[in-house]
Design an enzyme around this catalytic site. Structure first.
Site, short mmCIF file in Angstrom:
data_model
loop_
_atom_site.label_atom_id
_atom_site.label_comp_id
_atom_site.label_asym_id
_atom_site.label_seq_id
_atom_site.Cartn_x
_atom_site.Cartn_y
_atom_site.Cartn_z
N SER A 50 46.70 34.00 35.15
CA SER A 50 46.16 33.68 36.47
C SER A 50 46.39 32.22 36.86
O SER A 50 46.38 31.34 36.01
CB SER A 50 44.65 33.95 36.42
OG SER A 50 44.00 33.33 37.50
N GLU A 84 44.20 30.55 38.02
CA GLU A 84 42.97 29.86 37.62
C GLU A 84 43.21 28.96 36.41
O GLU A 84 42.42 28.07 36.13
CB GLU A 84 41.87 30.87 37.31
CG GLU A 84 41.18 31.43 38.54
CD GLU A 84 40.33 30.42 39.27
OE1 GLU A 84 39.44 29.84 38.65
OE2 GLU A 84 40.56 30.20 40.47
N TYR A 104 35.96 32.21 33.11
CA TYR A 104 37.09 33.10 33.39
C TYR A 104 38.38 32.37 33.09
O TYR A 104 39.28 32.89 32.41
CB TYR A 104 37.06 33.54 34.86
CG TYR A 104 38.30 34.29 35.28
CD1 TYR A 104 38.42 35.66 35.08
CD2 TYR A 104 39.38 33.63 35.90
CE1 TYR A 104 39.56 36.35 35.47
CE2 TYR A 104 40.52 34.31 36.29
CZ TYR A 104 40.61 35.67 36.07
OH TYR A 104 41.75 36.35 36.44
P1 NAP Z 1 40.03 44.19 39.38
O1 NAP Z 1 40.29 44.94 40.64
O2 NAP Z 1 38.74 43.49 39.20
O3 NAP Z 1 40.23 45.23 38.16
C1 NAP Z 1 39.83 44.90 36.86
C2 NAP Z 1 40.04 46.12 35.98
O4 NAP Z 1 39.62 45.79 34.65
C3 NAP Z 1 39.22 47.35 36.40
O5 NAP Z 1 39.98 48.51 36.15
C4 NAP Z 1 38.04 47.28 35.45
O6 NAP Z 1 37.43 48.54 35.22
C5 NAP Z 1 38.75 46.81 34.19
N1 NAP Z 1 37.84 46.27 33.18
C6 NAP Z 1 36.85 45.37 33.36
N2 NAP Z 1 36.22 45.13 32.20
C7 NAP Z 1 36.83 45.92 31.27
C8 NAP Z 1 36.61 46.15 29.89
N3 NAP Z 1 35.60 45.54 29.23
N4 NAP Z 1 37.41 47.01 29.24
C9 NAP Z 1 38.40 47.66 29.91
N5 NAP Z 1 38.64 47.50 31.21
C10 NAP Z 1 37.86 46.63 31.89
O7 NAP Z 1 41.18 43.12 39.12
P2 NAP Z 1 42.63 43.00 39.79
O8 NAP Z 1 42.50 42.18 41.03
O9 NAP Z 1 43.26 44.33 39.84
O10 NAP Z 1 43.37 42.08 38.72
C11 NAP Z 1 44.07 42.66 37.62
C12 NAP Z 1 44.21 41.62 36.52
O11 NAP Z 1 44.94 40.50 37.02
C13 NAP Z 1 42.92 41.06 35.98
O12 NAP Z 1 43.11 40.79 34.62
C14 NAP Z 1 42.74 39.76 36.73
O13 NAP Z 1 41.94 38.86 35.99
C15 NAP Z 1 44.16 39.31 36.86
N6 NAP Z 1 44.51 38.48 38.02
C16 NAP Z 1 44.16 38.91 39.27
C17 NAP Z 1 44.55 38.15 40.36
C18 NAP Z 1 44.21 38.58 41.76
O14 NAP Z 1 44.29 37.75 42.68
N7 NAP Z 1 43.88 39.85 42.00
C19 NAP Z 1 45.28 36.96 40.19
C20 NAP Z 1 45.61 36.58 38.89
C21 NAP Z 1 45.24 37.36 37.81
P3 NAP Z 1 36.26 49.10 36.23
O15 NAP Z 1 37.00 49.68 37.42
O16 NAP Z 1 35.58 50.12 35.39
O17 NAP Z 1 35.41 47.94 36.60
O1 G4F Z 2 38.05 35.42 46.30
P1 G4F Z 2 37.57 34.59 45.18
O2 G4F Z 2 36.34 35.04 44.46
O3 G4F Z 2 38.80 34.41 44.19
P2 G4F Z 2 39.13 33.34 43.03
O4 G4F Z 2 37.92 32.66 42.54
O5 G4F Z 2 40.24 32.49 43.56
O6 G4F Z 2 39.66 34.30 41.87
C1 G4F Z 2 40.59 35.35 42.14
O7 G4F Z 2 41.90 34.85 42.05
C2 G4F Z 2 42.28 34.38 40.74
C3 G4F Z 2 43.73 33.87 40.86
O8 G4F Z 2 43.71 32.52 41.22
C4 G4F Z 2 42.18 35.54 39.78
F1 G4F Z 2 42.60 35.14 38.55
C5 G4F Z 2 40.74 36.04 39.73
O9 G4F Z 2 40.68 37.19 38.87
C6 G4F Z 2 40.33 36.47 41.13
O10 G4F Z 2 41.10 37.60 41.51
O11 G4F Z 2 37.29 33.10 45.71
C7 G4F Z 2 38.26 32.37 46.41
C8 G4F Z 2 37.62 31.09 46.96
C9 G4F Z 2 36.84 30.30 45.91
O12 G4F Z 2 37.13 28.95 46.05
C10 G4F Z 2 35.38 30.55 46.27
O13 G4F Z 2 34.50 29.48 45.94
O14 G4F Z 2 36.67 31.48 47.97
C11 G4F Z 2 35.49 30.72 47.79
N1 G4F Z 2 34.36 31.44 48.37
C12 G4F Z 2 33.61 30.98 49.41
N2 G4F Z 2 32.61 31.83 49.68
C13 G4F Z 2 33.84 32.62 47.98
C14 G4F Z 2 32.75 32.88 48.79
N3 G4F Z 2 34.26 33.48 47.01
C15 G4F Z 2 33.53 34.63 46.87
N4 G4F Z 2 33.93 35.52 45.93
N5 G4F Z 2 32.43 34.92 47.63
C16 G4F Z 2 32.00 34.06 48.62
O15 G4F Z 2 31.01 34.33 49.30
#
Ligand code: NAP
Ligand code: G4F
Length: 337
Positions: A130, A132, A154
């Site tokens: 990520s 992050e 995280y």
């Molecule tokens: P998501 O929608 O939150 O999906 C997370 C998945 O992980 C869900 O299927 C969840 O199952 C499963 N999970 C959670 N805890 C688990 C556990 N203890 N054992 C097995 N499975 C578990 O996340 P996403 O947005 O698709 O992201 C996919 C991956 O990419 C994650 O690893 C995330 O950290 C990473 N990532 C995401 C982004 C982004 O912007 N989306 C960016 C960078 C990296 P349930 O459905 O049962 O909750």
């Molecule tokens: O949408 P967010 O919660 O995503 P964040 O923290 O960037 O994390 C996501 O992206 C990561 C990749 O860079 C992934 F690795 C991670 O698994 C996840 O998918 O927040 C985005 C921004 C943050 O700065 C947060 O402080 O939005 C700001 N924010 C402002 N108000 C909020 C809110 N975020 C959330 N979730 N909820 C709010 O009410």
């Protein structure tokens, strides 16, 4: 027929990746958690193909915290590709659950790598790393050589998983690759992430169901891409001739405030009349700025992001308006972290 094992199959990326793998003729095995509520909504539409026939998609109960379960599944499935997308993926929640987040996101990755190694599987491994990892960065654009400085449980758990993947590659010659993905969104995005929280709330305001939207830090800037575009890259990373680490990003950055402006003005509303700042949504430490440089992926994997910011915002707004219209009673808004 190639077999893939996907953790996190019920999540946003898991559902797009499964769709892609099935279209490419894979047999897909997914890890699903037992839940008291239905957690397969995103993959349910994939169970049958366009002709109404069952597709080779198999779901297995398990958890990234359970080594024995992962060993048994990997031994039985013997996949050629393993995609580790499962994670406690919410940054704010990770401050409240640091130990659990570390167990699942960091040690969970080691459990999988160790199972592949000990079982001597001939499997390629993808780790969902990520942006992050960059956290408190001063680089204007972050690429594969930018130093890491995570800012949350995280982030530090994903940092360990990143290095575990690199180490298993270097120590044991395993095909283990990291995709360092910047934020990617879609109509399937979890409802607790800021983009989806905004588009759901806008749909509810337009329908007269809500009067305000409570948010935290509006100044944070993110490089937001489309999940459908990015999951294509996840697959390409494992098809590359050698294991490596790749940044996947659009190269454009926007603040949360700009997302609000784009979404509300699209529907002719002034966001400032509806948004209230609520300290409950602030984090103990923030990642202020992210903007990725994916030149390496573009060069070696032959890819350019297709969906731009404005199109992404509009796609999500339109999808949430449509969903609310089709299921008006179904959407009881949940507390959003
Ligand atoms: P998501 O929608 O939150 O999906 C997370 C998945 O992980 C869900 O299927 C969840 O199952 C499963 N999970 C959670 N805890 C688990 C556990 N203890 N054992 C097995 N499975 C578990 O996340 P996403 O947005 O698709 O992201 C996919 C991956 O990419 C994650 O690893 C995330 O950290 C990473 N990532 C995401 C982004 C982004 O912007 N989306 C960016 C960078 C990296 P349930 O459905 O049962 O909750
Ligand atoms: O949408 P967010 O919660 O995503 P964040 O923290 O960037 O994390 C996501 O992206 C990561 C990749 O860079 C992934 F690795 C991670 O698994 C996840 O998918 O927040 C985005 C921004 C943050 O700065 C947060 O402080 O939005 C700001 N924010 C402002 N108000 C909020 C809110 N975020 C959330 N979730 N909820 C709010 O009410």
């Amino acid at each position: 027929m190639k077999r893939a094992f996907v953790t996190g199959i019920t999540g946003q990326d898991g559902s797009y990746l499964t769709e892609l793998l099935l279209a490419k003729g894979y047999e897909v095995h997914g890890l699903v958690r037992r839940s008291s509520t239905f957690n397969r909504g995103r993959i349910e539409p994939l169970y049958l193909n366009a002709k109404g026939e069952k597709v080779p998609l198999y779901l297995h109960y398990g958890d990234l915290s359970d080594s024995g379960n992962l060993f048994a599944l990997l031994r039985k499935i013997d996949p050629q590709e393993v995609y580790n997308l499962g994670a406690q993926s919410h940054v704010k929640v990770s401050f409240e659950t640091p130990e659990y987040t570390s167990d699942v996101n960091a040690i969970g990755t080691v459990r999988l790598l160790e199972a592949i190694r000990q079982l001597d599987l001939d499997a390629r491994f993808y780790q969902a790393s990520s942006s992050e990892l960059y956290g408190k960065t001063s680089a204007l654009k972050q690429d594969e050589s930018t130093p890491f400085h995570p800012r949350s449980p995280y982030g530090f758990a994903k940092l360990m998983a990143y290095w575990a993947t690199v180490n298993y590659r270097e120590s044991y010659g395993m095909f283990a690759s990291n995709g360092i993905l910047f934020n990617h969104e879609s109509p399937r995005r979890g409802e607790g992430f800021v983009t989806r929280k905004i588009t759901i709330s806008l749909a509810r305001i337009l329908a007269g169901l809500d009067k305000e939207l409570r948010l935290g830090n509006l100044d944070a800037k993110r490089d937001w891409g489309f999940a459908g575009d990015f999951t294509e890259l996840i697959w390409r990373i494992l098809q590359h001739k050698e294991a490596d680490d790749f940044v996947i990003a659009t190269g454009e950055t926007h603040s949360v405030r700009e997302f609000l402006q784009e979404a509300f003005s699209y529907k002719g509303l002034d966001w400032q009349k509806y948004v209230k700042i609520d300290p409950a949504y602030m984090r103990p430490a923030e990642v202020d700025y992210l903007c990725g440089d994916s030149a390496k992926a573009q060069r070696l994997l032959g890819w350019t992001p297709k969906v731009k910011f404005k199109e992404l915002v509009r796609m999500m707004v339109d999808a949430d308006i449509k969903e609310l219209q089709s299921k008006p009673m179904a959407r009881q808004i949940s507390p959003n972290p």
